[in-house]
Design an enzyme around this catalytic site. Sequence first.
Site, short mmCIF file in Angstrom:
data_model
loop_
_atom_site.label_atom_id
_atom_site.label_comp_id
_atom_site.label_asym_id
_atom_site.label_seq_id
_atom_site.Cartn_x
_atom_site.Cartn_y
_atom_site.Cartn_z
CE LYS A 1 -3.09 0.04 3.28
NZ LYS A 1 -3.89 0.30 4.50
CE LYS B 1 -2.47 -1.27 10.97
NZ LYS B 1 -3.03 -0.45 9.88
CG ASP C 1 -5.94 0.10 11.91
OD1 ASP C 1 -5.76 0.30 10.70
OD2 ASP C 1 -6.59 -0.90 12.33
P1 NDP Z 1 -12.58 2.85 13.95
O1 NDP Z 1 -12.16 2.25 15.24
O2 NDP Z 1 -12.73 4.30 13.84
O3 NDP Z 1 -13.94 2.18 13.46
C1 NDP Z 1 -14.05 0.80 13.27
C2 NDP Z 1 -15.47 0.46 12.90
O4 NDP Z 1 -15.55 -0.89 12.50
C3 NDP Z 1 -16.44 0.61 14.07
O5 NDP Z 1 -17.72 0.93 13.59
C4 NDP Z 1 -16.40 -0.77 14.70
O6 NDP Z 1 -17.54 -1.07 15.47
C5 NDP Z 1 -16.32 -1.65 13.47
N1 NDP Z 1 -15.59 -2.88 13.80
C6 NDP Z 1 -14.30 -2.97 14.18
N2 NDP Z 1 -13.97 -4.24 14.43
C7 NDP Z 1 -15.08 -4.95 14.24
C8 NDP Z 1 -15.36 -6.32 14.34
N3 NDP Z 1 -14.45 -7.21 14.71
N4 NDP Z 1 -16.61 -6.71 14.02
C9 NDP Z 1 -17.56 -5.80 13.63
N5 NDP Z 1 -17.34 -4.49 13.52
C10 NDP Z 1 -16.13 -4.08 13.82
O7 NDP Z 1 -11.51 2.31 12.87
P2 NDP Z 1 -11.21 2.85 11.41
O8 NDP Z 1 -12.41 3.42 10.79
O9 NDP Z 1 -9.98 3.65 11.49
O10 NDP Z 1 -10.80 1.49 10.66
C11 NDP Z 1 -11.73 0.71 9.92
C12 NDP Z 1 -10.97 -0.17 8.93
O11 NDP Z 1 -10.23 0.67 8.03
C13 NDP Z 1 -9.93 -1.11 9.54
O12 NDP Z 1 -9.88 -2.28 8.76
C14 NDP Z 1 -8.63 -0.33 9.38
O13 NDP Z 1 -7.51 -1.21 9.35
C15 NDP Z 1 -8.86 0.30 8.02
N6 NDP Z 1 -8.06 1.47 7.69
C16 NDP Z 1 -8.02 2.57 8.52
C17 NDP Z 1 -7.28 3.68 8.15
C18 NDP Z 1 -7.28 4.93 8.96
O14 NDP Z 1 -6.66 5.90 8.52
N7 NDP Z 1 -7.92 4.99 10.11
C19 NDP Z 1 -6.48 3.69 6.91
C20 NDP Z 1 -6.66 2.53 6.09
C21 NDP Z 1 -7.41 1.46 6.49
P3 NDP Z 1 -17.48 -0.90 17.06
O15 NDP Z 1 -17.42 0.59 17.30
O16 NDP Z 1 -18.71 -1.51 17.56
O17 NDP Z 1 -16.24 -1.61 17.52
O1 2IT Z 2 -4.16 0.83 7.43
C1 2IT Z 2 -3.69 1.98 7.29
O2 2IT Z 2 -3.21 2.34 6.22
C2 2IT Z 2 -3.75 2.89 8.43
N1 2IT Z 2 -4.31 2.53 9.46
C3 2IT Z 2 -3.13 4.25 8.34
C4 2IT Z 2 -1.65 4.18 8.55
C5 2IT Z 2 -0.94 5.51 8.66
O3 2IT Z 2 0.26 5.46 8.95
O4 2IT Z 2 -1.53 6.58 8.44
#
Ligand code: NDP
Ligand code: 2IT
Length: 450
Positions: A117, A129, A169
């Site tokens: 990525k 990570k 994350d």
């Molecule tokens: P948040 O913690 O902000 O939100 C996560 C969301 O997903 C919540 O609604 C949570 O529900 C739900 N969730 C998490 N784990 C589970 C599970 N095991 N089963 C069901 N629902 C679940 O995280 P992000 O939005 O930052 O991350 C979401 C995804 O995006 C992840 O896969 C992360 O790796 C990916 N990601 C994030 C980036 C970033 O910049 N933040 C960048 C690239 C990818 P609940 O609140 O009930 O736990």
């Molecule tokens: O999965 C991802 O790419 C992230 N959670 C963001 C990583 C970062 O360094 O901004």
Amino acid sequence: MPQIDDKLAPIYEQVVRRNAGEPEFHQAVREVLESLGRVVAKRPDYLEDALIERLCEPERQIIFRVPWTDDKGQVQINRGFRVQFSSAMGPYKGGLRFHPSVNVGIIKFLGFEQIFKNALTGLPIGGGKGGSDFDPKGRSDGEVMRFCQSFMTELYRHLGEYTDVPAGDIGVGGREIGYMFGQYKRLTNRYEAGVLTGKGLFYGGSLARTEATGYGNTYFTRAMLQTGGEDFDGKTTVVSGSGNVAIYTIEKVQSYGGKVIACSDSSGYIVDENGLDLDLIKEIKEVRRGRIGEYVRLKGQGYFVKSGEGSIWDVPCQVAMPSATQNELTGKDAAKLVKNGVQAVGEGANMPSTPEAIRTFQQAGVKFGPGKAANAGGVATSALEMQQNASRDRWSFEQTEARLATIMRDIHDSCYETAEEFGAPGDYVIGANIAGFIRVAEPMRAFGVI
Ligand code: NDP
Ligand code: 2IT
């Protein structure tokens, strides 16, 4: 079922042997190796010096104890992780996840994906990570602070703006980054802003970083739709999750005229056929840290389906954007989505679709954007935050968002063109894996066997 090329099969077998009991890591490696058969057929020199084997073995794995005291005065113990996977392209870069499901295999799969990525962004960042099995749900701010301070008290010695730069994350957002940055600053007696990204706007954070992953996935998915002369306008869209990625995906899709009718959290999913009220969702999730089901009561419309009583992917839509967690969209879900006429799937989460789901989409001709390409906008904007910190500068929202939009367009185009070049037109999985691999393989060769 796609096969691993004979020359690469022993690498996969070794990964499975060496990393027993880590199915998510095996899954992530397998998908990349399936794509790389096309590369080594053209360029057998990439098989030399165990380059691919080395790429599958993290440069360093750190596992540590995190003791902290809860509000009742009880001592709690969690486990902390940081997997520094590849520094071929730059300092290790990747988020920290706080969730009870975290273990070394989860962190390794995420770190492995991050290598490709980050290479796709075209910016100088390696892959890593980390995280912990700490569960922030129901914890007070004081408990979260004490946990973050204890976590950083070990982790700080492995970090540095030229060494390893974590971010958020699942379970790690602005609050947690603030506590961790404060403790890093205190322990090192340095205001080293570039050591963490996703910081608050008052102490070195970048405008548009909060929005970047969701906005970026929307740009990517729009670019895929546009290859078929389509756009979001008027399209029914379902976005799983309701965290950072989901919220800003919904915001951008709505700005393009898409109608987002469903989202979720771990307790279940909500559907509002009139289109989701995003301000209300932000209030519930970002301000109150509440449960998504509250939407129905507060809004007085829509319905809630409890987790285990149905899948959000049963909701008919033209665009699906899984933005919660790994393997949340199964082969069965994909078959349902295809039956209901889905046209494009953009992965906001990391590896949310199972291998069966990906196959189902691709066989049905659905445009499928894999996470390592589609969600790269978050880490790309983290790299822009590092640039601003290094130059002691601060860019406007518009300037930062414009760079993000260009980066996502470039990632889309390079995946698309690489897939064509390697005989798999329209296959963004192959395109992303090969384009990312080639960018990392070149510096690895230049450095010799290290
Ligand atoms: P948040 O913690 O902000 O939100 C996560 C969301 O997903 C919540 O609604 C949570 O529900 C739900 N969730 C998490 N784990 C589970 C599970 N095991 N089963 C069901 N629902 C679940 O995280 P992000 O939005 O930052 O991350 C979401 C995804 O995006 C992840 O896969 C992360 O790796 C990916 N990601 C994030 C980036 C970033 O910049 N933040 C960048 C690239 C990818 P609940 O609140 O009930 O736990
Ligand atoms: O999965 C991802 O790419 C992230 N959670 C963001 C990583 C970062 O360094 O901004």
